[in-house]
Scaffold this active site. Sequence first.
Site, mmCIF file in Angstrom:
data_model
loop_
_atom_site.group_PDB
_atom_site.id
_atom_site.type_symbol
_atom_site.label_atom_id
_atom_site.label_comp_id
_atom_site.label_asym_id
_atom_site.label_seq_id
_atom_site.Cartn_x
_atom_site.Cartn_y
_atom_site.Cartn_z
ATOM 1 N N TRP A 101 28.711 -30.998 -72.102
ATOM 2 C CA TRP A 101 29.646 -31.492 -71.079
ATOM 3 C C TRP A 101 30.193 -30.346 -70.248
ATOM 4 C CZ3 TRP A 101 28.612 -36.104 -70.048
ATOM 5 C CH2 TRP A 101 28.308 -37.032 -71.038
ATOM 6 N N ASP A 171 38.757 -30.361 -70.064
ATOM 7 C CA ASP A 171 38.243 -31.712 -70.337
ATOM 8 C C ASP A 171 38.586 -32.024 -71.784
ATOM 9 O OD1 ASP A 171 36.718 -33.926 -71.017
ATOM 10 O OD2 ASP A 171 34.813 -33.113 -70.288
ATOM 11 N N LYS A 195 36.824 -42.536 -75.182
ATOM 12 C CA LYS A 195 36.572 -41.914 -76.472
ATOM 13 C C LYS A 195 37.724 -42.218 -77.430
ATOM 14 C CE LYS A 195 32.871 -40.161 -74.739
ATOM 15 N NZ LYS A 195 32.669 -38.943 -73.984
#
Length: 363
Positions: A101, A171, A195
Site C-alpha cells: 500500500w 495511512d 478494515k
Amino acid sequence: MSRVYNFSAGPAVLPEEVLREASEEMLDYRGCGMSVMEMSHRSKMFERILEEAEADFRELLHIPNNYKVLFMQGGASQQFAAIPMNLMKNKVADYIVTGQWAKKAWQEAQKYGRANKIATSEDKMYSYIPDCSDLEIDEQADYVYICENNTIYGTKFKTLPNTKGKPLVADVSSCFLSEPVDIEKYGIMYGGVQKNIGPAGMVISVIREDLISEDVMPETPTMLKFKTHADANSLYNTPNTYCIYMCGKVFQWLKKQGGLEAMKAYNEKKAQVLYDFLDSSKMFQGTVRKEDRSLMNIPFVTGKKELDDKFVKEAEAAGLYNLKGHRTVGGMRASLYNAMPMEGVKELVAFMKNFEEGNLKYV
Ligand SMILES: *Cc1c(COP(=O)(O)O)cnc(C)c1O
C-alpha cells in the site's frame, strides 16, 4: 442463523450489536418512516447523524480544534493521488515503503512530483519496519509518508518516524481506532473505513488545518481538493450516507466498550493469544520480526503450500473464515480487528492446535 468468525482483512467483521441495531432501523429510522438509505443528505435527520458521527469520532481520538475531519469517497487508494495534489507545493515528498500500500502511494505520487523512497523493507519481503529515527529527509519535502499498519505483511510502526519537522502523512486504514493516538504528531491521518470501522466505500481523513488550502496543483479535480470538502463539512456533494450512519454506530459501540484505551488493551490480549501459540508451535510460524508485529493483521505459514491449503479449507469447514493469506505472502493471515471477539481468537488457536496434532507427520 449462524454467524462465522470472519478473519478477513477487509471488508471485515463488524460488531454484531451494530448490525442488529441497523437491521432494526432498516425500514423505519427512529419513527421517520424511511430508511437512512432513502433520506436526503440535506435533511435535518441526516445532518444529525453526520454531526454525531463526527463528534463521537473526535471524542474517541481526542482531536484538537485545529484539525478537520473529512468523510470522503474513493477509498484509501484515491488519497494516494489527492495527498500529493493538495500538499506538494515544492513538488517533493519523502516516502517510507514498507509494503504494497505504501508502494502504491509512492508510485502514484511520482505522477505529481519527485517522490523519494527514503527507506524501505523490501529487501526482506516487508517483514520488518526500518529504523526511521534519523533518515535523510529532503529539505524541500512537503511531507513524509508512511503506511502505519501494513495490512498485507502484518507489520506496524511502533514509533513514528522522525520527520525533522515535516508534516507526517499516515495511512492508518488497518489500524484505525485500534488504539489511542497522539493526533498532533500527524499532518494527515487517514484511512479507508472498511478494515476496522465500517462498510466499504469511504475514507475518513483527519487533516491539520494549515494543510488545507486553495493553493493546490491547478489540475486537481474539485472533488479531490481537501478544501472543497472542508468548506462544505463533507456535504459538498452526496456523501456515502449509509456508511456514515454505520460508522457512527461503530463509534458509539467503541465508546461503550470504554474507548480506545480499552480497545488497545483488548486488542493486545487477543493478538497475544495467537502470537504465543505461533511462538510455541512446531507447525506454524509468524512471518514478521517480533518487535514490529501488528495487533491487527497476523500472517503465518506452515512452510508447505499443500498444508496451508488444507488448513484454510478445514478451518472454513469449522466456521473460521477468510484465513487465506495474501497471494504475495502465501500461507494464512488472521485479521483481529476491534470487532473480532476473544472467543474467535481462542477458537482459532484451539483449531490450530488440533490441526497441528493431526498433521504432524506432514511437517
Ligand atoms: C485496504 C487498504 C488500502 C486500500 O483501500 P481502498 O479503500 O480499497 O482503496 C490502502 N491502504 C491500506 C493500508 C489498506 O489496508
